[in-house]
Design a protein around this motif. Structure first.
Motif, PDB file in Angstrom:
ATOM      1  N   PHE A  83       0.809  -1.207   0.000  1.00  0.00           N
ATOM      2  CA  PHE A  83       0.000   0.000   0.000  1.00  0.00           C
ATOM      3  C   PHE A  83       0.847   1.264   0.000  1.00  0.00           C
ATOM      4  CE2 PHE A  83      -2.911  -3.126   1.925  1.00  0.00           C
ATOM      5  CZ  PHE A  83      -4.011  -2.970   1.095  1.00  0.00           C
ATOM      6  N   ALA A  84       0.252   2.323  -0.529  1.00  0.00           N
ATOM      7  CA  ALA A  84       0.810   3.664  -0.428  1.00  0.00           C
ATOM      8  C   ALA A  84      -0.288   4.574   0.105  1.00  0.00           C
ATOM      9  CB  ALA A  84       1.301   4.170  -1.778  1.00  0.00           C
TER      10      ALA A  84
ATOM     11  N   ARG B 284      -5.849   9.321   0.573  1.00  0.00           N
ATOM     12  CA  ARG B 284      -6.266   8.126  -0.142  1.00  0.00           C
ATOM     13  C   ARG B 284      -5.287   6.986   0.126  1.00  0.00           C
ATOM     14  NH1 ARG B 284      -7.954  10.950  -5.937  1.00  0.00           N
ATOM     15  NH2 ARG B 284      -9.744  12.085  -5.099  1.00  0.00           N
ATOM     16  N   LEU B 285      -5.845   5.812   0.317  1.00  0.00           N
ATOM     17  CA  LEU B 285      -5.047   4.596   0.449  1.00  0.00           C
ATOM     18  C   LEU B 285      -5.059   3.903  -0.909  1.00  0.00           C
ATOM     19  CD1 LEU B 285      -3.502   2.591   2.278  1.00  0.00           C
ATOM     20  CD2 LEU B 285      -5.697   1.490   2.722  1.00  0.00           C
TER      21      LEU B 285
ATOM     22  N   LYS C  22      -1.085  -1.083 -12.357  1.00  0.00           N
ATOM     23  CA  LYS C  22      -2.472  -0.645 -12.209  1.00  0.00           C
ATOM     24  C   LYS C  22      -2.785  -0.349 -10.744  1.00  0.00           C
ATOM     25  CE  LYS C  22      -4.190  -3.214 -16.219  1.00  0.00           C
ATOM     26  NZ  LYS C  22      -5.170  -4.223 -16.710  1.00  0.00           N
ATOM     27  N   PRO C  23      -2.218   0.730 -10.181  1.00  0.00           N
ATOM     28  CA  PRO C  23      -2.549   1.083  -8.803  1.00  0.00           C
ATOM     29  C   PRO C  23      -4.034   1.408  -8.675  1.00  0.00           C
ATOM     30  CG  PRO C  23      -1.387   2.884  -9.884  1.00  0.00           C
ATOM     31  CD  PRO C  23      -1.306   1.708 -10.805  1.00  0.00           C
ATOM     32  N   ALA C  24      -4.622   1.054  -7.535  1.00  0.00           N
ATOM     33  CA  ALA C  24      -6.059   1.243  -7.350  1.00  0.00           C
ATOM     34  C   ALA C  24      -6.332   1.905  -6.004  1.00  0.00           C
ATOM     35  CB  ALA C  24      -6.783  -0.097  -7.422  1.00  0.00           C
TER      36      ALA C  24
ATOM     37  N   SER D  15      -8.405  -0.223   4.970  1.00  0.00           N
ATOM     38  CA  SER D  15      -8.521  -0.971   3.722  1.00  0.00           C
ATOM     39  C   SER D  15      -9.753  -1.863   3.703  1.00  0.00           C
ATOM     40  CB  SER D  15      -7.261  -1.813   3.494  1.00  0.00           C
ATOM     41  OG  SER D  15      -7.119  -2.785   4.517  1.00  0.00           O
ATOM     42  N   SER D  16     -10.175  -2.353   4.858  1.00  0.00           N
ATOM     43  CA  SER D  16     -11.338  -3.241   4.894  1.00  0.00           C
ATOM     44  C   SER D  16     -12.659  -2.496   5.006  1.00  0.00           C
ATOM     45  CB  SER D  16     -11.208  -4.230   6.065  1.00  0.00           C
ATOM     46  OG  SER D  16     -11.158  -3.551   7.310  1.00  0.00           O
TER      47      SER D  16
END
Length: 265
Positions: A81-82, A92-93, A101-103, A146-147
């Protein structure tokens, strides 16, 4: 403006309506929908981005406006993660473990600046509006964020900061006129300020090596002995400004304007 014409008679087009174009530089039409692309950002009347308007009633009705522009206030990455911060546009995570393809997987609203990551936590400097406005260090549980796709701030400490770096269980902040501030983050829910050291000029950047912290200002970089974190003291300096700092292998990397300087520490 956005002008809509009746072209039933091609030789005699008739103006039906005139409305706000939101400063758009591109237009496309599909069925009763008009799509406008605008780079004009003038809140609250024209936030910019993609506009979708419906013309079925004869009067343009805005159905949606999407604007994904983001500032470059701070970024930190650690593995999959960034965390990117965009000033008043929030945080934003981003999942960067997907190759090219970062999301974006989660976000938090607010005014966020410098950020550091360590393990499953992010350490972010936030400006909180109010009377008066104040700054704080937020600790974010990235697993929760993230969850759940939002939230995750598990602890905060009110103080002003411009830059933050993590070493072990300590956060080092460059805090302007307050100089270097050291925060114990071993308990994420209750971060505790354990030391402050006022530098000769305002601290704007910080990096941390083994036993030493490096504090950048508009005139100099100060070397601070932090072998005993509760009793930091300046042991040396070099007269060069540094808006950004990093350190590795007893070298200091300093950015200022268009120059990168490598300094033997």
């Amino acid at each position: 403006s956005l002008q809509v014409f009746d072209i039933t008679s091609p030789t005699a087009p008739r103006l039906v309506t005139t409305s706000n174009s939101f400063g758009s530089q591109g237009i496309s039409v599909l069925g009763n929908n008009v799509y406008l692309a605008s780079s004009t950002v003038s809140p609250p009347t024209s936030p910019g981005g993609l506009y979708v308007l419906n013309l079925s009633t004869g009067v343009p009705l805005v159905l949606a406006n999407v604007y994904n522009a983001f500032d470059s206030a701070g970024i930190a990455a650690d593995g999959q993660f960034a965390v990117a911060t965009g000033g008043g546009r929030g945080l934003r995570l981003v999942n960067v473990g997907l190759g090219n393809k970062p999301a974006i997987v989660a976000s938090i609203n607010g005014g966020f600046g410098a950020v550091a990551m360590a393990g499953s936590f992010a350490y972010v400097l936030e400006t909180v509006p109010g009377n008066p406005t104040h700054g704080q260090l937020d600790i974010i549980d990235l697993g929760y964020l993230s969850s759940h796709h939002q939230g995750g701030i598990v602890g905060s400490l009110t103080l002003n900061g411009l830059d933050v770096k993590i070493a072990g269980t300590l956060a080092y902040l460059a805090s302007g006129a307050a100089g270097l501030q050291i925060v114990d983050v071993s308990s994420p829910s209750t971060p505790t300020l354990i030391a402050s050291l006022v530098t000769p000029t305002a601290a704007i950047s910080v990096a941390v090596g083994t036993g030493y912290a490096y504090v950048g200002t508009a005139t100099s970089i100060y070397v601070v002995d932090v072998h005993v974190p509760t009793r930091p003291y300046i042991v040396g300096s070099i007269p060069t400004p540094a808006k950004e700092l990093a350190t590795a292998n007893q070298l200091i990397y300093a950015l200022n304007g268009s120059q990168l300087k490598v300094i033997d520490a």
